[in-house]
Enzyme design. Structure first.
Site, PDB file in Angstrom:
ATOM      1  N   GLY A 147       0.815  -1.205   0.000  1.00 35.22           N
ATOM      2  CA  GLY A 147       0.000   0.000   0.000  1.00 35.22           C
ATOM      3  C   GLY A 147       0.849   1.255   0.000  1.00 35.22           C
TER       4      GLY A 147
ATOM      5  N   ASP B  36     -14.884   7.985  11.633  1.00 35.95           N
ATOM      6  CA  ASP B  36     -14.575   6.938  10.655  1.00 35.95           C
ATOM      7  C   ASP B  36     -15.697   5.926  10.455  1.00 35.95           C
ATOM      8  OD1 ASP B  36     -12.163   8.188  10.538  1.00 35.95           O
ATOM      9  OD2 ASP B  36     -10.959   6.528  11.310  1.00 35.95           O
TER      10      ASP B  36
ATOM     11  N   ALA C  55      -8.998  12.903  11.102  1.00 41.44           N
ATOM     12  CA  ALA C  55      -9.239  13.247  12.502  1.00 41.44           C
ATOM     13  C   ALA C  55     -10.024  14.546  12.625  1.00 41.44           C
ATOM     14  CB  ALA C  55      -7.908  13.357  13.250  1.00 41.44           C
TER      15      ALA C  55
ATOM     16  N   HIS D 108       7.765  38.839   4.997  1.00 44.20           N
ATOM     17  CA  HIS D 108       8.893  38.375   4.173  1.00 44.20           C
ATOM     18  C   HIS D 108      10.144  38.295   5.045  1.00 44.20           C
ATOM     19  CE1 HIS D 108      11.524  37.920   0.704  1.00 44.20           C
ATOM     20  NE2 HIS D 108      12.315  38.848   1.249  1.00 44.20           N
TER      21      HIS D 108
END
Length: 479
Positions: A192, A323, A332, A456
């Protein structure tokens, strides 16, 4: 089965992120709440947080940080002027650090439960008819019944097992056990190459394991934008991960202290010998034995609990979140939002979830994060779009950090300029995506993002520059 006299407004079954958050929010809203969970850690201690904390995302991230430090010291220390004659690797200490982090978070959840006067019941629970829950204590005490006006099912999910690669908890292990190895396998295979497989591969590859991923699909990472997936494939391959696509495992057996894997691809049948095999082929909902037959809880053919758009099951007063359902992906933060949503519904507050703007994250190095639509999906739908891309190698902050791999990609509607999707691969992508989610939640245009002043040098400037790129106005790239 005896009935305890205690009566609750809300009983939550499961203490993963969906469950413990729904319990906390319920208690905050003045509802008398209990949370039932039976997770034990590897020492046999009762822990809250579910697999997400104990054997999933948090555990994986903690180990990855250790692996990144080790890898950076070995491979990049000299360029920073940091030199050592020897560097010792103590995998056991890495595991202990990870476990300490888990214990600390578990303690914080326990304290939150105490603060909100939530009853924590360490037991296995089963939904019964008439809004009752059968409780089977982990200490083998007699089971009993509890009743509540509302029941929230949040039992989570568990790894899918493969008949061709049976888990033996020794040489063939699941993703949870992969986060507790005490030494680095010389050669490691993972079945996987999805999100979890890649996250675990990144850890052990950085610690020196020769790592092979066997992915049955012909495509790599199909969920993000294809440009991001191609970049991820290139970067992970350069890091030393061996990605074999279209590889279907036929069998895996232990032989002479090795795991012998037989798999097929378009070139035929192959044999691979490794020291450890990790099965990372997805997860399934923990709905088996969650409800008694007489409760008549409706499940689909894959075991997911059937719910409507408000997370309501077919049973009055019974909700399912996280889930256990197909409302959104197994994330989550999806479960957390549903936990809050359901608790507030019970209290008479309606604040719906925008499932279209759930960010997704792969906690690899570099990280991958995205929200909204992909370029390929929008083009297939015939939407008029424009695309802006800014690579991190043009970012001063990324260069200073030595993390200049990857890019930011923004997709906007060609006519309205509304942002439709943002996809990032690079350092801190999981943090950067939050700005994109916020912008899209308020229906911002790319011009809105381009007119927002960013500090920046920062990594967040890359979102600003990608927005400028949509109008061919980038400041730190040749046009």
């Amino acid at each position: 089965m005896p009935k305890k006299q205690k009566h609750y407004d809300v009983i939550v079954i499961g203490a993963g992120p969906a469950g413990y958050i729904s319990a906390i929010r319920s208690a905050q809203l003045g509802l008398k709440t209990a949370c039932i969970d039976n997770w034990r850690n590897k020492q046999g201690r009762l822990n809250l947080g579910g697999s997400y904390l104990n054997a999933g995302c948090v555990a994986s991230m903690a180990l990855l940080e250790s692996a990144k430090l080790y890898h950076a010291f070995i491979h990049n220390g000299a360029e920073h002027g940091i030199v050592a004659d020897t560097v010792d690797l103590d995998v056991g200490q890495m595991i202990r650090r990870k476990d300490a982090i888990i214990d600390d978070i578990n303690s914080k959840i326990v304290n939150l439960f105490k603060h909100h006067k939530i009853d924590t019941i360490h037991a296995r629970a089963k939904l019964q008819a008439a809004k009752q829950v059968a409780v089977f204590p982990v200490d083998q005490a007699e089971p009993y019944l509890l009743k509540a006006e509302f029941i929230i099912l949040a039992a989570g999910s568990s790894p899918i097992e493969l008949p061709c690669a049976a888990i033996d908890n020794d040489s063939i292990i699941d993703t949870g056990a992969a986060l507790n190895l005490e030494e680095v396998p010389r050669r490691l295979a993972i079945i996987g190459a999805g999100i979890k497989g890649l996250e675990i591969a990144g850890i052990w590859n950085r610690l020196g394991s020769e790592t092979v991923l066997l992915e049955a699909q012909e495509t790599f990472l199909s969920l993000p934008d294809q440009q991001i997936s191609r970049e991820a494939y290139r970067l992970f391959t350069e890091q030393g991960l061996e990605l074999r696509l279209g590889a279907r495992v036929i069998s895996a057996k232990k032989s002479n202290k090795k795991v012998v894997i037989e798999y097929q691809d378009h070139e035929g049948t192959h044999v691979l010998r490794v020291d450890k095999l990790i099965v990372a082929t997805g997860r399934k909902p923990n709905s088996e034995n969650l409800a008694a037959p007489e409760a008549n809880l409706l499940l689909d053919e894959s075991g997911y609990v059937h719910v409507d758009e408000n997370c309501r099951t077919n049973l009055p007063g019974v909700y399912a979140i996280g889930d256990l359902t197909l409302l959104g992906p197994m994330l989550a933060h999806k479960g957390i939002e549903e936990g809050v949503f359901v608790a507030e519904q019970i209290a008479g507050i309606h604040s719906p979830i925008n499932y279209d703007l759930l960010p997704s994250v792969v906690y690899t190095d570099p990280e991958i994060a995205w929200v909204g639509q992909t370029e390929q999906t929008l083009r297939a739908l015939g939407e008029p779009i424009k695309v802006g891309v800014f690579p991190f190698h043009a970012s001063s902050r990324a260069l200073a950090m030595g993390k200049s791999e990857g890019l930011v990609k923004i997709i906007a509607h060609r006519d309205s300029d509304k942002i439709l999707g943002v996809h990032i691969i690079g350092e801190r992508a999981s943090e950067l995506i939050a700005e994109a989610v916020l912008a899209m939640e308020f229906s911002a245009s790319s011009e809105d993002l381009a007119r927002t002043i960013h500090a920046h040098p920062t990594l967040s400037e890359s979102l600003y520059e990608a927005a400028l790129a949509l109008k061919k106005k980038t400041l730190h790239l040749p046009r």
